[in-house]
Design a protein around this motif. Structure first.
Motif, mmCIF file in Angstrom:
data_model
loop_
_atom_site.group_PDB
_atom_site.id
_atom_site.type_symbol
_atom_site.label_atom_id
_atom_site.label_comp_id
_atom_site.label_asym_id
_atom_site.label_seq_id
_atom_site.Cartn_x
_atom_site.Cartn_y
_atom_site.Cartn_z
ATOM 1 N N LYS A 61 0.808 -1.213 0.000
ATOM 2 C CA LYS A 61 0.000 0.000 0.000
ATOM 3 C C LYS A 61 0.848 1.273 0.000
ATOM 4 C CE LYS A 61 -4.254 1.274 2.043
ATOM 5 N NZ LYS A 61 -4.969 1.464 3.302
ATOM 6 N N ASN A 62 1.967 1.184 0.676
ATOM 7 C CA ASN A 62 2.789 2.395 0.804
ATOM 8 C C ASN A 62 3.985 2.433 -0.110
ATOM 9 O OD1 ASN A 62 1.377 3.947 2.837
ATOM 10 N ND2 ASN A 62 1.719 2.147 4.099
ATOM 11 N N CYS A 63 4.077 1.504 -1.017
ATOM 12 C CA CYS A 63 5.089 1.649 -2.041
ATOM 13 C C CYS A 63 4.375 1.577 -3.386
ATOM 14 C CB CYS A 63 6.183 0.598 -1.910
ATOM 15 S SG CYS A 63 5.648 -1.007 -2.438
ATOM 16 N N ASP A 285 -1.306 14.271 3.921
ATOM 17 C CA ASP A 285 -0.997 13.043 4.654
ATOM 18 C C ASP A 285 -2.111 12.742 5.656
ATOM 19 O OD1 ASP A 285 1.333 12.612 3.214
ATOM 20 O OD2 ASP A 285 2.498 13.928 4.516
ATOM 21 N N PHE A 286 -1.762 12.225 6.830
ATOM 22 C CA PHE A 286 -2.792 11.724 7.746
ATOM 23 C C PHE A 286 -2.955 12.550 9.015
ATOM 24 C CE2 PHE A 286 -0.626 8.405 5.381
ATOM 25 C CZ PHE A 286 -1.694 7.912 4.629
ATOM 26 N N GLY A 287 -1.965 13.413 9.297
ATOM 27 C CA GLY A 287 -1.939 14.031 10.617
ATOM 28 C C GLY A 287 -2.613 15.387 10.747
ATOM 29 N N LEU A 288 -2.859 16.082 9.644
ATOM 30 C CA LEU A 288 -3.374 17.452 9.741
ATOM 31 C C LEU A 288 -4.812 17.560 9.233
ATOM 32 C CD1 LEU A 288 -0.446 19.765 8.491
ATOM 33 C CD2 LEU A 288 -0.767 18.707 10.735
ATOM 34 N N SER A 310 5.729 16.396 1.089
ATOM 35 C CA SER A 310 6.020 14.973 1.226
ATOM 36 C C SER A 310 4.682 14.286 1.438
ATOM 37 C CB SER A 310 6.969 14.728 2.400
ATOM 38 O OG SER A 310 7.445 13.402 2.327
ATOM 39 N N ASN A 311 4.105 13.839 0.348
ATOM 40 C CA ASN A 311 2.776 13.237 0.392
ATOM 41 C C ASN A 311 2.633 12.339 -0.830
ATOM 42 O OD1 ASN A 311 2.630 15.104 -1.655
ATOM 43 N ND2 ASN A 311 1.345 16.543 -0.532
ATOM 44 N N ASP A 312 1.482 11.730 -0.958
ATOM 45 C CA ASP A 312 1.281 10.850 -2.109
ATOM 46 C C ASP A 312 0.416 11.580 -3.130
ATOM 47 O OD1 ASP A 312 0.780 8.896 -3.945
ATOM 48 O OD2 ASP A 312 0.556 7.306 -2.443
#
Ligand code: GLA
Length: 460
Positions: A61-63, A285-288, A310-312
């Protein structure tokens, strides 16, 4: 007048002009003289989102999938950068200035080659770094690479010891790399004090313009007397001053606080070709939350910070994308004067105001709420924020509304918890003024689209 004089006079004048121009530019050019990064660099950087994830077999999933899952472990890392390059060039990012695709740690083989040169991991980068650089250049993008002043990179890959500096700089140039982040794990202060300036010289000596990002100050506490910002401005294009960003609001807030507390030292160090780097943008991303993503973007713009996401980019939400692609925030960040803004108000009620001077007598203001209760109605005047007497055109960067304000007019902004209101402030142009007052009525307000918390109209 003899022929000699007729011919030499213009020549003399030309020489004088050249001398004057070079003297002037010598007087204003304190930054690393490689002509790079006259405005803060923008692009994408792998580290915060993708770390050292090379295990596509177990973490599909993350690559990056580009080939059949059975081949994932071989192709994954290279594909990550190719995919991001495709997104940057096809989804409107490049045109906005996001041109760097930067590889971080964990790209190399664990061993140097027979000639002692760094080499890419042959399984994960079967085409090698130069091929990837060409891929970027063909699309109007640039490639950044990572190395470390020390025996090992932070992730344990081969580092660049003092004796390897010239060789590694030449390898970067041979590969047609455009930017180099030089980390500082596994070296001491003495080695760093030698290595960072030596790498600057070595990069310049290759003749290839390579933007130079130094992590040096971050390893020395980020502050004088251990850190010499005058020297940094002369040898590096940007530098990490502080710890690594993580995917959380706590982390972003901690960085904002450190940069604000130390702004008297940090802000004067920045300028065209030389930037403080508070680390990557993590919107998407997931944190904000969306509010927090806007806050990070707004404050990074105020700080004249490099904008490395730095995100997808393949799966980014439209909300995060519109924040990162906001034209006015980017314009503010990229202002040609390159003056880093500052926190100018720190209220007891946890509202902070940031200000950055911009070209053409414009400026940017950010009203930032550190509160965690509810939208706060903050009342002030431009006069209280040090604006001189006059009338100003206000453009609300995120609501895209305009209005005019006199320095003495009291106004209220409603700032959401952990959020911002961001303004571009300029002297009103006449045509703008007429347009603004179309049909004798004021068109729109910078405020209040949220019912209960809408601020009262501002009387001009
Ligand atoms: C350090 C740097 C990070 C990242 C990692 C890679 O922690 O500060 O930005 O480059 O190393 O290992």
């Amino acid at each position: 007048m003899s022929t000699f004089e007729v011919e030499t006079l213009p020549k003399l004048l030309m020489h004088l002009a050249v001398l004057l121009v070079s003297a002037l530019s010598a007087a204003v050019t304190f930054a690393l003289d490689n002509g790079e990064m006259r405005v803060p660099p923008m692009g994408w950087l792998a580290w915060e989102r993708f770390r050292c994830d090379i295990d596509c077999a177990h973490d599909p999933k993350n690559c990056i999938r580009r080939v059949h899952p059975t081949f994932l472990s071989k192709q994954a890392y290279e594909n990550l950068f190719i995919d991001m390059a495709d997104r940057l060039s096809e989804d409107g990012w490049r045109e906005l200035g996001y041109v760097y695709v930067n590889i971080d740690d964990c790209w190399s083989s664990m061993k140097r080659d027979e000639q002692g040169r760094l080499q890419a991991d042959p399984k994960r980068f079967p085409g090698g770094i130069q091929k990837l650089a060409r891929y970027m250049h063909d699309r109007g993008l640039k490639l950044g690479l990572y190395g470390d002043m020390g025996t090992h990179t932070c992730g344990g890959y081969p580092g660049t010891t003092l004796d390897k500096i010239d060789l590694d700089a030449q390898t970067l140039a041979d590969w047609e790399v455009d930017m180099f982040k030089f980390d500082g794990c596994y070296s001491n202060a003495t080695e760093q004090a030698k290595g960072y300036p030596l790498m600057s010289k070595a990069l310049n000596a290759t003749g290839r313009p390579i933007g130079y990002s130094c992590s040096w100050p971050a390893y020395q506490g980020g502050l004088p007397p251990k850190v010499n910002y005058t020297q940094l401005g002369e040898i590096c294009n940007l530098w990490r001053n502080y710890g690594d960003i993580q995917d959380s609001w706590d982390s972003v807030l901690n960085i904002i606080d450190w940069f604000s507390e130390n702004q008297a030292v940090l802000a004067p160090a920045a300028g065209p070709g030389k930037w403080n780097d508070p680390d990557m943008l993590i919107a998407g991303d997931f944190g904000l939350s969306m509010e927090q993503s806007r806050s990070q973007m707004a404050l990074w713009a105020i700080m004249a910070a490099p904008l490395f996401m730095s995100n997808d980019l393949r799966t980014i939400s439209s909300g995060a994308r519109s924040i990162l692609q906001n034209k006015m925030v980017i314009t503010i960040n990229q202002d040609a004067m390159g003056i880093q803004g500052r926190r100018i108000v720190k209220e007891k009620n946890d509202i902070n105001v940031f200000w950055r001077p911009l070209s053409n007598n414009a400026s940017a203001l950010v009203f930032f709420s550190r509160r965690t209760d509810m939208p706060y109605r903050y009342q002030t005047t431009l006069g209280k924020l040090n604006y001189t007497a006059g009338s100003y055109m206000i453009y609300d960067v995120f609501t895209e509304k305009t209005m005019t304000l006199k320095d003495s007019t009291s106004f209220v902004v409603s700032v959401n918890p952990t959020g911002v209101v961001m303004w571009h402030v300029s002297a009103p142009a006449k045509w703008n003024f007429r347009q603004f007052y179309k049909g004798g009525r004021r068109q729109g307000s910078a405020f209040g689209n949220d019912g209960q918390n809408a601020v009262p109209p501002v009387f001009l």
